[in-house]
Write an enzyme that holds these catalytic residues in place. Structure first.
Site, PDB file in Angstrom:
ATOM      1  N   ASP A   1      29.548  38.475  40.740  1.00  0.00           N
ATOM      2  CA  ASP A   1      28.648  37.726  41.616  1.00  0.00           C
ATOM      3  C   ASP A   1      29.169  37.877  43.035  1.00  0.00           C
ATOM      4  O   ASP A   1      30.348  37.569  43.299  1.00  0.00           O
ATOM      5  CB  ASP A   1      28.609  36.247  41.231  1.00  0.00           C
ATOM      6  CG  ASP A   1      27.900  36.011  39.909  1.00  0.00           C
ATOM      7  OD1 ASP A   1      27.022  36.811  39.570  1.00  0.00           O
ATOM      8  OD2 ASP A   1      28.243  35.031  39.227  1.00  0.00           O
TER       9      ASP A   1
ATOM     10  N   ASP B   1      16.604  33.467  35.265  1.00  0.00           N
ATOM     11  CA  ASP B   1      17.426  32.259  35.275  1.00  0.00           C
ATOM     12  C   ASP B   1      16.621  31.150  34.601  1.00  0.00           C
ATOM     13  O   ASP B   1      15.529  30.800  35.071  1.00  0.00           O
ATOM     14  CB  ASP B   1      17.779  31.863  36.707  1.00  0.00           C
ATOM     15  CG  ASP B   1      18.618  32.929  37.400  1.00  0.00           C
ATOM     16  OD1 ASP B   1      19.401  33.602  36.715  1.00  0.00           O
ATOM     17  OD2 ASP B   1      18.470  33.091  38.634  1.00  0.00           O
TER      18      ASP B   1
END
Length: 245
Positions: free
Chosen positions: A9, A128
């Site tokens: 990330d 998500d």
């Protein structure tokens, strides 16, 4: 062939990690992590520029290029993808696959056009998802900030029909919690589609990876903090699963 995929990330050029998509902390350099994970036997590597979309900018492709030069395994990237030209730029920079999330929700034709232009094998739908009170899952956009109001299972089915070649669903409920993957989430998705699915969000111990492979039909697992903080290595995972000696 099952796969183990470390995830980087990214924020401001550094590898970061949070819990439930908040509390982001810097943990290291992307090229150093990439080189280590490749050496440890990772099957693929994923880079996600986690603030590119909400900041209204493109992903940092200079880092994508530097990481690609440091490894000899497939590289997937996501973040800040809005149009076909962004996908083309990412592939040219060194990505082997490109993940699309928010832009695919806002313009479903983007998935269809991307699959036709570059091939479904290059296109990942990133999702998500967060569980609702009634037990269903809602799809979130803009880096997990906004509820799209779209139901998860219907969306992944539609995305497969539109041309997505893989799915990367992340459970926002388990992300960074190190309590295991959301088994129910991945069973619902795997039962709904035929394309490869990667489990993401919640890995804390070796048993978590075995459990999600044993109890669901996922084709790969993605993990971050357990590798970043040295809880165990990719090689440890493969030895535990009996893939290598």
């Amino acid at each position: 062939m099952k796969r183990i995929i470390p995830c980087l990330d990214m924020k401001d050029g550094k590898v970061v990690k949070g819990v439930n998509f908040v509390g982001i902390k810097e943990v290291g350099d992307p090229v150093e992590f990439a080189r280590k994970y490749c050496g440890d036997g990772a099957d693929e590597l994923t880079i996600l520029d986690i603030t590119a979309t909400v900041e209204g900018r493109k992903s940092n492709l200079e880092i994508v290029g530097r990481v690609k030069e440091a490894i000899n395994i497939p590289l997937a990237m996501g973040g800040g993808i809005r149009r076909l030209s962004d996908i083309e730029d990412a592939l040219r920079a060194g990505a082997d696959k490109v993940g699309i999330n928010t832009a695919a929700i806002k313009d479903k034709n983007l998935l269809k056009e991307a699959a036709r232009e570059f091939g479904s094998d290059k296109i990942i739908l990133a999702v998500d998802a967060k569980r609702k009170g009634d037990g269903t899952y809602s799809v979130y956009i803009n880096g997990g900030r906004d509820d799209s109001g779209i139901e998860l299972v219907g969306w992944v089915k539609e995305a497969e029909q539109l041309g997505a070649g893989e799915l990367l669903p992340t459970s926002m409920d388990t992300d960074g919690m190190t309590g295991g993957y959301d088994i129910e989430l991945y069973n619902r998705i795997c039962d709904a589609v035929k394309i490869p699915v990667t489990a993401s969000g919640g890995c804390g111990k070796l048993e978590d990876i075995k459990e999600v492979f044993d109890k669901t039909g996922v084709d790969a697992v993605l993990a971050a903090s357990v590798f970043h903080y040295g809880t165990f290595t990719v090689r440890d995972v493969k030895q535990y699963l009996g893939w290598i000696k």
